[in-house]
Design a protein around this motif. Structure first.
Motif, short mmCIF file in Angstrom:
data_model
loop_
_atom_site.label_atom_id
_atom_site.label_comp_id
_atom_site.label_asym_id
_atom_site.label_seq_id
_atom_site.Cartn_x
_atom_site.Cartn_y
_atom_site.Cartn_z
N ARG A 276 0.86 -1.19 0.00
CA ARG A 276 0.00 0.00 0.00
C ARG A 276 0.88 1.22 0.00
O ARG A 276 1.74 1.38 0.88
CB ARG A 276 -0.90 0.02 1.23
CG ARG A 276 -2.00 -0.98 1.13
CD ARG A 276 -3.20 -0.54 1.94
NE ARG A 276 -4.26 -1.51 1.67
CZ ARG A 276 -5.14 -1.86 2.53
NH1 ARG A 276 -5.16 -1.33 3.73
NH2 ARG A 276 -6.07 -2.74 2.22
N HIS B 107 -8.14 -9.07 -7.72
CA HIS B 107 -6.70 -9.05 -7.50
C HIS B 107 -6.11 -10.40 -7.85
O HIS B 107 -6.83 -11.36 -8.13
CB HIS B 107 -6.37 -8.66 -6.05
CG HIS B 107 -6.95 -9.58 -5.02
ND1 HIS B 107 -8.25 -9.47 -4.58
CD2 HIS B 107 -6.42 -10.63 -4.36
CE1 HIS B 107 -8.48 -10.41 -3.68
NE2 HIS B 107 -7.38 -11.13 -3.52
N CYS B 108 -4.78 -10.45 -7.81
CA CYS B 108 -4.08 -11.68 -8.16
C CYS B 108 -2.87 -11.86 -7.26
O CYS B 108 -2.56 -11.00 -6.44
CB CYS B 108 -3.63 -11.65 -9.61
SG CYS B 108 -2.25 -10.51 -9.89
N ARG C 284 -2.00 -8.28 -5.38
CA ARG C 284 -1.76 -7.08 -6.18
C ARG C 284 -2.88 -6.93 -7.20
O ARG C 284 -3.58 -7.89 -7.51
CB ARG C 284 -0.39 -7.12 -6.83
CG ARG C 284 -0.20 -8.24 -7.80
CD ARG C 284 1.23 -8.28 -8.37
NE ARG C 284 1.46 -9.49 -9.11
CZ ARG C 284 1.79 -10.66 -8.60
NH1 ARG C 284 1.95 -10.79 -7.31
NH2 ARG C 284 1.97 -11.71 -9.36
N GLN C 285 -3.01 -5.71 -7.72
CA GLN C 285 -4.04 -5.46 -8.73
C GLN C 285 -3.44 -5.11 -10.07
O GLN C 285 -4.16 -4.99 -11.05
CB GLN C 285 -4.97 -4.35 -8.25
CG GLN C 285 -5.79 -4.80 -7.05
CD GLN C 285 -6.69 -3.71 -6.53
OE1 GLN C 285 -6.29 -2.56 -6.40
NE2 GLN C 285 -7.93 -4.07 -6.23
N GLU C 286 -2.14 -4.94 -10.10
CA GLU C 286 -1.44 -4.60 -11.36
C GLU C 286 -0.46 -5.71 -11.70
O GLU C 286 -0.07 -6.49 -10.84
CB GLU C 286 -0.71 -3.27 -11.19
CG GLU C 286 -1.65 -2.13 -10.87
CD GLU C 286 -0.90 -0.87 -10.45
OE1 GLU C 286 0.32 -0.93 -10.22
OE2 GLU C 286 -1.56 0.17 -10.32
N SER C 287 -0.07 -5.73 -12.97
CA SER C 287 0.88 -6.75 -13.45
C SER C 287 0.38 -8.15 -13.14
O SER C 287 1.14 -9.01 -12.71
CB SER C 287 2.26 -6.53 -12.84
OG SER C 287 2.74 -5.24 -13.14
N CYS C 288 -0.89 -8.37 -13.34
CA CYS C 288 -1.49 -9.66 -13.03
C CYS C 288 -1.51 -10.56 -14.25
O CYS C 288 -1.84 -10.13 -15.36
CB CYS C 288 -2.93 -9.46 -12.53
SG CYS C 288 -3.00 -8.80 -10.86
N GLU C 289 -1.20 -11.80 -14.00
CA GLU C 289 -1.37 -12.84 -14.99
C GLU C 289 -2.76 -13.41 -14.76
O GLU C 289 -3.17 -13.61 -13.62
CB GLU C 289 -0.31 -13.91 -14.79
CG GLU C 289 -0.33 -14.99 -15.83
CD GLU C 289 0.81 -16.00 -15.61
OE1 GLU C 289 0.65 -17.11 -16.13
OE2 GLU C 289 1.79 -15.68 -14.94
#
Length: 159
Positions: free
Chosen positions: A65, A123-124, A148-153
């Motif tokens: 965060r 999220h991932c 995380r919510q970004e750079s997710c596969e």
């Protein structure tokens, strides 16, 4: 003499197949616990979810965060209660690319996941399960995840 060598060779190979079958069976039993947890989450079934954990199981979430890593411990009873509490959307955690490692009565599952609220991606990250085999079968003793919510596969079915 030749027959004895052949016989001993067969004895040496046979247990390997048995060990492989036992290993595949144990891996399947471990993954069954993981799948049952996510089925319980989708169904909002706290009793089923609770039955998969040891009483003193630990849950840890690792997220960032504002660029600061945070580790959040969640008591197992709060997690189970949240599963069974009414919520508008289905909690759908999809997993893939898992790896299971087992030694005697200890198992570890490392798997990628994507979490959806209903049809909406949330999220991932990665789930890391620790399970122990008890008289009642495999039980989760620890579950840690990254979030995380970004750079997710995304799971293969969502790509």
């Amino acid at each position: 003499m030749r027959m004895i060598g052949l016989f001993l060779g067969v004895l040496t190979v046979a247990p390997v197949g048995t060990v492989a079958a036992q290993s595949a069976s144990a891996e399947s039993a471990v993954m069954d616990v993981v799948y049952r947890l996510f089925d319980a989450m989708r169904a909002g079934d706290s009793a089923s979810a609770r039955s998969l954990f040891e009483p003193d199981a630990r849950l840890l979430g690792i997220a960032s965060r504002d660029g600061v890593k945070q580790i959040r411990a969640l008591p197992i009873d709060r997690f189970v209660q949240a599963i069974g509490s009414p919520h508008e959307q289905v909690w759908d955690e999809q997993i893939w690319d898992w790896e299971v490692r087992i030694d005697d009565d200890l198992a570890t599952v490392w798997t990628k996941y994507a979490f959806y609220l209903g049809e909406t991606f949330s999220h991932c990250g990665v789930d890391a399960f620790q399970l122990l085999r008890s008289a009642d079968g495999w039980k989760i003793v620890s579950l840690a995840d990254t979030r995380r919510q970004e750079s997710c596969e995304l799971p293969p079915s969502q790509r």
